[in-house]
Scaffold this active site. Sequence first.
Site, PDB file in Angstrom:
ATOM      1  CB  CYS A   1     -17.398  33.231 -41.051  1.00 16.45           C
ATOM      2  SG  CYS A   1     -16.082  32.135 -40.897  1.00 16.45           S
TER       3      CYS A   1
ATOM      4  NE  ARG B   1     -14.636  35.807 -43.031  1.00 17.07           N
ATOM      5  CZ  ARG B   1     -15.242  36.067 -43.813  1.00 17.07           C
ATOM      6  NH1 ARG B   1     -15.707  37.335 -44.366  1.00 17.07           N
ATOM      7  NH2 ARG B   1     -15.820  35.085 -44.815  1.00 17.07           N
TER       8      ARG B   1
END
Length: 140
Positions: free
Chosen positions: A100, A105
């Site tokens: 990410c 994430r």
Amino acid sequence: MKKLKVLIMTALLTATFVGCAGSPSDTAPNQTIRKISVAEAKTLIQTNAGKADFVVLDVRTPSEFSQGHLSGAINIDYNAGNFQAEVSKLDKNKRYLVYCRTSHRSGLAVDIMKDLGFKEVYDMDGGIEAWMSAGYPVVS
């Protein structure tokens, strides 16, 4: 003697915290799930270039993805609300490099993939920001 006690305590604390932070022992015996550096990610990409069983997965938003991503990456937005459903459609036997922006994430995404039974998943530490800071290329 005091230094020895400090070393032993440090080792025990390190083992405790590492054990709680998603160590390889948390994975099933047939799973490889781990965080890798951008240099290791680059090598992984080069080694697996053109192989059908290797997938680079970008879990940022489509807008972030369009601003620049790793060559050949597919995009499944972690924040879209249907991430788990979309990821569950992927072949669990393939090898995945997940990233990410900064690796927050992607770490969450990798946890989901682990729980879904994916066999081999690598989380690129530092995300695309670390990748670009290392001088590695992105495409738009």
